[in-house]
Design an enzyme around this catalytic site. Structure first.
Site, PDB file in Angstrom:
ATOM      1  N   LEU A  22       0.886  -1.152   0.234  1.00 23.81           N
ATOM      2  CA  LEU A  22      -0.044  -0.035   0.143  1.00 23.81           C
ATOM      3  C   LEU A  22       0.865   1.294  -0.111  1.00 23.81           C
ATOM      4  O   LEU A  22       1.470   1.584   0.997  1.00 23.81           O
ATOM      5  CB  LEU A  22      -0.875   0.259   1.400  1.00 23.81           C
ATOM      6  CG  LEU A  22      -1.677  -1.164   1.537  1.00 23.81           C
ATOM      7  CD1 LEU A  22      -2.568  -0.983   2.663  1.00 23.81           C
ATOM      8  CD2 LEU A  22      -2.407  -1.664   0.249  1.00 23.81           C
ATOM      9  N   ILE A  32      18.059   0.770  11.439  1.00 23.55           N
ATOM     10  CA  ILE A  32      18.338   0.285  12.412  1.00 23.55           C
ATOM     11  C   ILE A  32      17.679  -0.712  13.113  1.00 23.55           C
ATOM     12  O   ILE A  32      16.253  -0.415  13.321  1.00 23.55           O
ATOM     13  CB  ILE A  32      18.651   1.447  13.738  1.00 23.55           C
ATOM     14  CG1 ILE A  32      19.680   2.794  12.984  1.00 23.55           C
ATOM     15  CG2 ILE A  32      19.489   0.958  14.745  1.00 23.55           C
ATOM     16  CD1 ILE A  32      19.702   3.839  14.033  1.00 23.55           C
ATOM     17  N   GLY A  69      15.380   7.127   5.082  1.00 22.06           N
ATOM     18  CA  GLY A  69      15.892   6.826   3.461  1.00 22.06           C
ATOM     19  C   GLY A  69      15.315   5.578   3.028  1.00 22.06           C
ATOM     20  O   GLY A  69      14.695   4.693   3.505  1.00 22.06           O
ATOM     21  N   LYS A 101       8.147   8.672  17.958  1.00 25.88           N
ATOM     22  CA  LYS A 101       8.901   7.565  18.033  1.00 25.88           C
ATOM     23  C   LYS A 101       9.525   7.104  19.280  1.00 25.88           C
ATOM     24  O   LYS A 101       9.377   6.229  19.810  1.00 25.88           O
ATOM     25  CB  LYS A 101      10.388   7.877  16.959  1.00 25.88           C
ATOM     26  CG  LYS A 101      10.114   8.056  15.587  1.00 25.88           C
ATOM     27  CD  LYS A 101      11.399   8.563  15.117  1.00 25.88           C
ATOM     28  CE  LYS A 101      11.155   8.496  13.323  1.00 25.88           C
ATOM     29  NZ  LYS A 101      12.063   9.227  12.697  1.00 25.88           N
ATOM     30  N   GLY A 117      17.073  16.426   0.634  1.00 32.43           N
ATOM     31  CA  GLY A 117      15.959  15.524   0.678  1.00 32.43           C
ATOM     32  C   GLY A 117      15.989  15.115   2.086  1.00 32.43           C
ATOM     33  O   GLY A 117      15.184  14.105   2.152  1.00 32.43           O
ATOM     34  N   SER A 120       8.918   2.264  -3.329  1.00 32.46           N
ATOM     35  CA  SER A 120       9.599   1.783  -4.360  1.00 32.46           C
ATOM     36  C   SER A 120      10.706   0.673  -3.944  1.00 32.46           C
ATOM     37  O   SER A 120      11.322   0.015  -4.465  1.00 32.46           O
ATOM     38  CB  SER A 120       9.956   2.759  -5.419  1.00 32.46           C
ATOM     39  OG  SER A 120      10.999   3.734  -4.717  1.00 32.46           O
ATOM     40  N   VAL A 155       9.796   5.028  -0.355  1.00 28.40           N
ATOM     41  CA  VAL A 155       9.998   3.947   0.680  1.00 28.40           C
ATOM     42  C   VAL A 155       9.318   2.476  -0.113  1.00 28.40           C
ATOM     43  O   VAL A 155      10.126   1.567  -0.192  1.00 28.40           O
ATOM     44  CB  VAL A 155       9.468   3.824   2.136  1.00 28.40           C
ATOM     45  CG1 VAL A 155       9.602   2.576   2.592  1.00 28.40           C
ATOM     46  CG2 VAL A 155      10.151   4.960   2.750  1.00 28.40           C
ATOM     47  N   GLU A 157      11.291  17.729   4.471  1.00 23.21           N
ATOM     48  CA  GLU A 157      10.167  18.020   3.889  1.00 23.21           C
ATOM     49  C   GLU A 157       9.948  19.424   3.643  1.00 23.21           C
ATOM     50  O   GLU A 157      10.401  20.223   4.213  1.00 23.21           O
ATOM     51  CB  GLU A 157       8.966  17.513   4.325  1.00 23.21           C
ATOM     52  CG  GLU A 157       9.198  15.897   4.441  1.00 23.21           C
ATOM     53  CD  GLU A 157       7.726  15.039   4.757  1.00 23.21           C
ATOM     54  OE1 GLU A 157       6.871  15.089   4.444  1.00 23.21           O
ATOM     55  OE2 GLU A 157       8.158  14.192   5.769  1.00 23.21           O
TER      56      GLU A 157
END
EC number: 1.1.1.3
Lengths: 411, 411
Positions: free
Chosen positions: A7, A132, A298, A201, A183, A14, A12, A186
């Site tokens: 979804l 990680i 990334g 997080k 990059g 790709s 990410v 945002e």
């Protein structure tokens, strides 16, 4: 055969596609399982018309629901409709892997319970610390420990900005622009620079570490937008760096949580985590201090974590533990330990005020530094809890000394 | 109910006992399982006569075999009879957890296959990196990566000794004695200081990372016994430290492995791992560089890892993957990349020899430093593989220049 639906197909997504394609044969050899990524949900179908597997793409969630995939990988981001989709698939006994920290911070407990009820896995290693490995080591390898504290740099964007400010004497906005160009940040960087991303997080990490129901919105969260080069220079003069640190500590019935810029010694474990890198320091009663360090975001690092979750599913690692997150604890918002602090004062005042300031912090060692441009004063004090410090700061107002910013020195 | 037998009750064994006792209730709550440690094998029964659970102790392996425990934890150490015992219990479909790196380095593949054949787990997280979660993250979380290299400080004793030599200008033997007094080094420190312990551990890590059958005895292993304070001082002058590094690299059909003292920059990830701490840097093609850092040995850190393995067993995480360790690769013993090196020359020679040395390394930048006591000369050269360097060292003999030691500068 295990069928997978993906979804989302952004950066990410790709990456996940590529890493699955690359490892199909390896999975077949190791687990005798034919993995098959057979549906990809996107909103704009046309965008992928030249993709060499365009037949996999659909813009209809119903197509995916009807296909009844064994495993669903959610990399759309955002709360809705990600929540509704994930919930649906878990309720229909599909394993779900997600990288979505917003979703887990907000609905994690509910979704974990739905997964458990349906005897499937909800996995979200990629939601914290990107590539990680941290959640699985924390839950499984360190399960015999009483986790006492977590201190983490878990937002690459802000760490990149603060590193540029420190290393190249760059102003905040210039460093932010550089992060955007590279990059890392945002176009709307609010969630990163205001500390919200790190807050979500640390709430995920701490919920798992302490088995506590932690509402990330209650976390005292201070971003980096008002940190200036005088602050950085003052930190440098003390051999410290400024880092946006997510901190949690558990002690008896108390849980302290915050996200805040702190001074850390440049040669400490935390002080050495620079640029876009993340690091999580965990202190357990048996294992002592551990640090996990690597790329926190990334395309490929995040896809790597998602694939790790996929391997756990290949190995039939359905978490059979009872999830009981307790609400029975005190949520502490101010740093509870006697600590050192740095206070910034931006106003000028007559010399006699200095002695009044010294009086306020009487009997304890303090140092006063002027900034290079003489516009700010930095007072370093020690041995106060944050509550005590705030009282002092309030008192200073009576002598017209306004503290515009204060930093914990994290040791 | 899950019954556990503990084989061995030394430092680690008693830590395992304590950590199991402490977590019994937690395990019951989380997994609805009553764990019961009901037998402990020791050689000298009398020693434990005042233990408050003396009834658990036995000096007879047959008693344990007859009791048919569900899980066996082997912390006896050594190859025999640990091998025979572990093999027996795996063959009788008992899960086995071990901290025994000697055993796994020597018989790991055979034992893993026996475990798989009997549908039980053989787990050995504690065998590498003590309390640091490394094997599970490597096998599972990073399973989507092609692991390209590992660089690790995985022997705490030697790292402690080298740190003392560096920080306090202490000679090797003095530092060794300190390590022995602190309980880091054994009375016979050979396995640590000669690098054998690190060799076994890097072979375990590399076998798992590369799915290759690696014979640890073939690894070029250089210890730290002939490192002197002149070497340390020279490293310092270059802002480097000397570390005993276990290195492996995979490239096409080649696997390079070694354990050797290297120069590393003091501010590099590896350079910051000091004293008894361990650190493992893993480079994967998707995830990039990761570092895992923590206490690599000791009673509670090691027990923590063993307990983590126990949790995996509680979660029914039996590894169902096919273990195929390939022998089809070139085992490379000399460092294959063009690198910088530091050569130590302990003999005096006339001035004209200097120019002959420069000739030998013609056209490439070299520096020559004298040690503080004028007894040694250090030549730093760049851009040679180890094979090329060894040829140069051979040539130097023709002009009566004997290289007594050379170090890779690991970057």
């Amino acid at each position: 055969m295990k069928s997978i639906a993906l979804l989302g197909y952004g950066t990410v997504g790709s990456g996940v596609y590529e890493i699955i394609e690359k490892n199909l044969e390896d999975i077949k050899n190791k687990y005798n399982i034919d993995l098959k990524l057979n549906l990809i949900l996107v909103s704009n179908l046309k965008k992928y018309s030249s993709h060499n597997e365009f037949n996999l793409f659909t813009n209809s969630i119903d197509v995916i629901k009807n296909a009844s995939p064994d495993i669903v990988i959610e990399v759309m981001g955002g709360l809705h409709p990600a929540y509704e989709y994930v919930k649906y698939f878990l309720e229909h006994s599909k394993h779900v892997i997600t990288a979505n920290k917003d979703l887990i911070a907000e609905y994690g407990e509910e979704l974990m319970n739905i997964a458990k009820h349906n005897n499937v896995s909800l996995m979200f290693e990629a939601s914290v610390g990107g590539g990680i490995p941290i959640l699985k080591p924390l839950k499984e390898c360190l399960g015999g420990n009483n986790i006492e504290s977590i201190a983490a740099i878990i937002n690459g964007t802000t760490n990149f900005i603060l590193s540029k400010m420190y290393d190249e004497n760059m102003g905040y906005f210039e460093a932010l622009k550089l992060a955007q160009d590279a990059g890392f940040a945002e176009s709307d960087p609010t969630s990163d620079v205001e500390g919200l991303d790190a807050s979500r997080k640390i709430s995920i990490l701490s919920s798992l570490a302490y088995s506590k129901k932690i509402d990330w919105k209650k976390i005292k969260t201070i971003g980096i937008t008002d940190i200036n080069l005088n602050d950085i220079t003052n930190a440098k003069s003390k051999k410290h760096k400024i880092k946006l640190l997510a901190i949690s500590k558990q002690n008896d019935g108390d849980v302290y949580l915050s996200v805040r810029p702190v001074f850390v010694h440049r040669s400490s474990s935390i002080g050495k985590i620079d640029n876009e890198f993340n690091g999580v320091v965990i202190d357990g009663d048996s294992v002592g201090n551990l640090m996990f360090y690597g790329k926190g975001a990334g395309k490929y690092p995040t896809a790597s974590s998602i694939f790790g979750d996929l391997i756990a599913i290949m190995q039939n690692q359905v978490d059979n533990s009872n999830i009981k997150l307790s609400s029975d604890f005190n949520f502490i918002k101010n740093f509870p330990l006697k600590s050192k602090w740095v206070l910034r004062i931006d106003t000028n005042f007559p010399d006699e005020t200095t002695s009044q300031i010294l009086d306020e912090f009487s009997n304890l060692p303090i140092t006063i530094d002027k900034s290079g441009d003489n516009k700010s004063l930095y007072i370093t004090v020690s041995e106060f809890t944050e509550d005590e410090l705030l009282e002092k700061i309030e008192n200073l107002k009576n002598i017209s000394v306004k503290v515009t910013k204060y930093f914990l020195i994290y040791e």
